[in-house]
Design a protein around this motif. Structure first.
Motif, PDB file in Angstrom:
ATOM      1  N   LEU A 116      51.402  43.472  42.883  1.00 30.31           N
ATOM      2  CA  LEU A 116      50.761  43.782  41.773  1.00 30.31           C
ATOM      3  C   LEU A 116      50.493  42.710  40.683  1.00 30.31           C
ATOM      4  O   LEU A 116      51.518  42.353  40.414  1.00 30.31           O
ATOM      5  N   LEU A 174      49.039  43.817  50.809  1.00 31.52           N
ATOM      6  CA  LEU A 174      47.980  44.693  49.900  1.00 31.52           C
ATOM      7  C   LEU A 174      48.285  43.574  48.521  1.00 31.52           C
ATOM      8  O   LEU A 174      49.335  43.341  48.032  1.00 31.52           O
ATOM      9  N   VAL A 175      47.135  43.544  48.071  1.00 29.60           N
ATOM     10  CA  VAL A 175      46.890  42.877  46.703  1.00 29.60           C
ATOM     11  C   VAL A 175      46.322  43.894  45.690  1.00 29.60           C
ATOM     12  O   VAL A 175      45.178  44.499  45.932  1.00 29.60           O
ATOM     13  N   THR A 176      46.877  44.299  44.461  1.00 33.25           N
ATOM     14  CA  THR A 176      46.566  45.149  43.782  1.00 33.25           C
ATOM     15  C   THR A 176      46.396  44.571  42.303  1.00 33.25           C
ATOM     16  O   THR A 176      47.438  43.888  41.650  1.00 33.25           O
ATOM     17  N   VAL A 177      45.045  44.510  41.721  1.00 32.00           N
ATOM     18  CA  VAL A 177      44.890  43.827  40.461  1.00 32.00           C
ATOM     19  C   VAL A 177      44.539  44.701  39.330  1.00 32.00           C
ATOM     20  O   VAL A 177      43.700  45.473  39.666  1.00 32.00           O
ATOM     21  N   SER A 178      45.498  44.937  38.396  1.00 29.19           N
ATOM     22  CA  SER A 178      45.274  45.932  37.273  1.00 29.19           C
ATOM     23  C   SER A 178      44.407  45.411  36.203  1.00 29.19           C
ATOM     24  O   SER A 178      44.637  44.256  35.990  1.00 29.19           O
ATOM     25  N   ARG A 219      39.351  40.484  53.646  1.00 32.15           N
ATOM     26  CA  ARG A 219      40.043  41.548  52.941  1.00 32.15           C
ATOM     27  C   ARG A 219      39.339  42.897  53.038  1.00 32.15           C
ATOM     28  O   ARG A 219      38.084  42.852  53.442  1.00 32.15           O
ATOM     29  N   PRO A 277      40.202  42.994  38.984  1.00 30.50           N
ATOM     30  CA  PRO A 277      40.363  44.401  39.831  1.00 30.50           C
ATOM     31  C   PRO A 277      39.603  44.793  41.033  1.00 30.50           C
ATOM     32  O   PRO A 277      40.035  45.085  41.723  1.00 30.50           O
ATOM     33  N   GLU A 278      38.549  43.935  41.121  1.00 25.54           N
ATOM     34  CA  GLU A 278      37.602  44.317  42.072  1.00 25.54           C
ATOM     35  C   GLU A 278      38.199  43.089  43.504  1.00 25.54           C
ATOM     36  O   GLU A 278      37.685  43.371  44.693  1.00 25.54           O
ATOM     37  N   ALA A 314      38.872  46.432  50.816  1.00 23.79           N
ATOM     38  CA  ALA A 314      38.932  47.364  49.814  1.00 23.79           C
ATOM     39  C   ALA A 314      38.763  48.702  50.194  1.00 23.79           C
ATOM     40  O   ALA A 314      38.200  48.906  51.308  1.00 23.79           O
ATOM     41  N   THR A 319      41.149  43.875  44.328  1.00 21.21           N
ATOM     42  CA  THR A 319      42.195  44.471  44.888  1.00 21.21           C
ATOM     43  C   THR A 319      41.705  45.196  46.415  1.00 21.21           C
ATOM     44  O   THR A 319      40.616  45.693  46.790  1.00 21.21           O
TER      45      THR A 319
END
Length: 120
Positions: free
Chosen positions: A10, A115-119, A37, A86-87, A39, A89
């Motif tokens: 994250l 998993l890559v999560t961009v807030s 990737r 965020p995109e 999504a 992610t």
């Protein structure tokens, strides 16, 4: 044969991460390594590839923000990601193929994804 992708996590928008793809059981030097990737709810997208001779390729969506590299001595490839959005992610996968980067690259071996999560 094993291909393991790791390094996801994250991160806040604008941040950076480095993914690794560790290989074993095949002649890593002779294989192109690709990162893709997927999504949620979207098709898998090929984003970067590095050929056995070190030539690199990027999708427009990541060009200028991501950098792919490889260390043949460590049988490992990397995807350095900056200015994350965020995109970006998604679950990120690495794949290896004796075919050079390009349309014919389909991935002979695949890693399990990280998993890559961009807030925002």
């Amino acid at each position: 044969v094993q291909l393991q992708a790791f390094g996801g996590g994250l991160v806040q928008a604008g941040g950076s991460l480095r993914l690794s793809c560790a290989a074993s059981g095949f002649a890593f030097d002779d294989y192109a390594i690709g990162w893709s990737r997927q999504a949620p709810g979207k098709e898998r997208e090929g984003i970067s590839c590095i050929s056995s001779d070190g030539k690199t390729y990027y999708a427009d969506s990541v060009k200028g923000r991501f950098s792919i590299s490889r260390d043949n001595a460590k049988d490992t490839a990397y995807l350095q990601m900056w200015s994350l959005k965020p995109e970006d992610t998604a679950v990120y996968y690495c794949a290896a193929d004796p075919t050079p980067c390009g349309r014919a690259f389909i991935g002979h071996y695949w890693g399990q994804g990280t998993l890559v999560t961009v807030s925002s």
